[in-house]
Design an enzyme around this catalytic site. Structure first.
Site: not given
Ligand code: FCB
Length: 459
Positions: A356, A160
């Protein structure tokens, strides 16, 4: 019977070092330790989920769920406490044990090199604001691939970069707390260049390794069909998504945003211009990407005046309105589906891993010790179905990693947000698999998405 999961589609879970490891006294200080202390935020990073000292228990839990893949990050300051110099043998040894433990259990490792926890010693000499850090990161990548390249097939350089640059250097709300847009864009550029140089280092040492970057995307739609909302949405998409995706896929920085930033006197993105962009940088950034990692949680509606603002309409907290998680984020699996089709159309990535995706709900154990987190299960069901639909429509989605394995430390919010499929009692460190974790196990074992009883999270 639920719908079937296509052959080859991988299911697993993800975490990051700072959010679970603890054992902070056995590594160097990071910008997050410092930021939490200086801002007086909940000081939970010292122990976090005590994962370093509970490694075997956590590996056994992953095996019990039948995970096929596990994404974790290396704490740079655990292997190089000052960010460079002599590696710490115990720190490297921890990641050896983690990787070996995964392989023994048949779980494929996905290693992230940088999940925001820059060694404080490097920030003290300029951090990502200066070009030197690109070289430091490349050396660190070479160290790790030299050590683990024989066992780790999937290497994610950065997690990110939008969050690390914008929340950390423009909005001042994440470490290290900077508040300048020009500086944030410089940081973003250095993160992107270091992705490219690390990719080269990884390939040089482990030619069979696959290189990925985990990009957080926030798909946007205009709040109305009024022209100004459409224009604002295009700008938001450039600021949030295209600024990172375009150069990674060899398109260079997007022209409309280059012009907007330059006209506003915020950033000169021309190679050899007044900014940090050197000749050759865009080729470095555009190293072949074996896998695009997509971090997806939710989309956003944009209206004029909010073209660089993603504050959620619903404040984070318990008891969110129907159709939202406790982060205040709307539940929108259809947006994931549409965005996957767009990625395929605009960038044709070789492969996409959803690195994610998950939901924060604070359900805890009942009197029998069961955690009935039906909203999380419904969220996972609906997003997995959306990803599988996209795959069946021709998008090369290779799998889905649930955020997160464990309830962990959610950055500035401490333990207030719970994303885990495994509940963690933060006083006793006791782990309890939630219903969503058992659902994931059943999905993996049966190669179907079992139907979810009760209300859908997206209702
Ligand atoms: C993302 C992050 C991760 C976590 C999620 C909820 O932005 O990569 O570390 O905090 O959100």
């Amino acid at each position: 019977m639920g719908r079937s999961i296509p052959d080859g589609f991988v299911l697993g879970a993800a975490t990051s070092a700072f959010q679970i490891e603890g054992a902070a006294d056995r590594r160097g200080e990071t910008i997050w330790d410092r930021f939490i202390r200086v801002r007086g935020l909940p000081d939970t990073g010292l122990v976090a989920c005590d994962h370093v000292d509970r490694l075997d228990e956590d590996l056994d839990l992953m095996a019990e769920l039948g995970l096929q893949a596990y994404r974790f990050s290396v704490a740079w300051a655990r292997v190089l406490p000052e960010g460079h110099g002599r590696p710490d043998a115990a720190g490297l040894g921890f990641y050896d044990r983690l990787v070996d433990g995964l392989l023994e259990r048949g779980i494929v490792p996905w290693l992230t090199l940088y999940h925001w926890d820059l060694p404080q010693a490097l920030d003290d000499v300029g951090g990502w604001r200066v070009r030197d850090t690109v070289g430091r990161f490349t050396d660190y990548a070479a160290l790790m691939v030299g050590r683990l390249g024989d066992r780790v097939p999937n290497w994610i350089t950065h997690n990110e970069p939008w969050v690390a640059s914008m929340l950390g250097h423009r909005d001042g709300v994440f470490a290290p707390g900077g508040t300048d847009m020009g500086e944030a864009l410089t940081v973003a550029h250095h993160l992107l260049v270091s992705h490219g140089t690390a990719a080269q280092a990884i390939r040089a040492a482990a030619p069979a390794a696959r290189v990925a970057a985990a990009i957080d995307c926030r798909p946007a739609v205009p709040a109305t069909d009024r022209e100004e909302d459409v224009v604002a949405t295009r700008h938001f998409d450039g600021f949030r998504n295209r600024w990172f995706l375009d150069p990674l896929f060899g398109h260079g920085y997007p022209d409309d945003m280059v012009d907007a930033y330059r006209t506003a006197g915020r950033f000169d993105a021309r190679p050899g211009g007044d900014g940090p962009v050197r000749d050759g940088d865009l080729d470095l950034i555009a190293q072949p990407l074996d896998v695009l990692g997509l971090n997806y949680y939710t989309g956003i509606r944009i209206s004029a005046g909010r073209e660089e603002d993603e504050t959620p309409d619903v404040a984070p907290g318990p008891n969110p309105p129907e159709g939202h998680t406790e982060m205040g984020w709307p539940v929108q699996p259809d947006v994931l589906h549409g965005f996957l089709l767009r990625l395929q159309r605009d960038y044709a990535p070789a492969s996409i891993m959803i690195t994610e995706n998950g939901a924060s709900f604070s359900d805890g154990p009942d009197a029998e010790g069961r955690v009935h987190d039906v909203r999380r299960t419904a969220y996972l069901h609906d997003h997995l179905a959306a990803a599988i639909d996209a795959r069946e429509a021709g998008v090369p989605v290779e799998g889905h990693l649930t955020w997160s394995l464990l309830d962990n430390l959610e950055w500035t919010q401490g333990f207030a947000q719970r994303f885990g499929v495994i509940h963690v009692d933060h006083t006793t460190q006791r782990r309890t698999v939630k219903d969503s974790g058992w659902w994931l196990r059943d999905a993996i074992a049966s190669r179907t998405l079992p139907d979810v009883p009760g209300p859908s999270a997206g209702a």
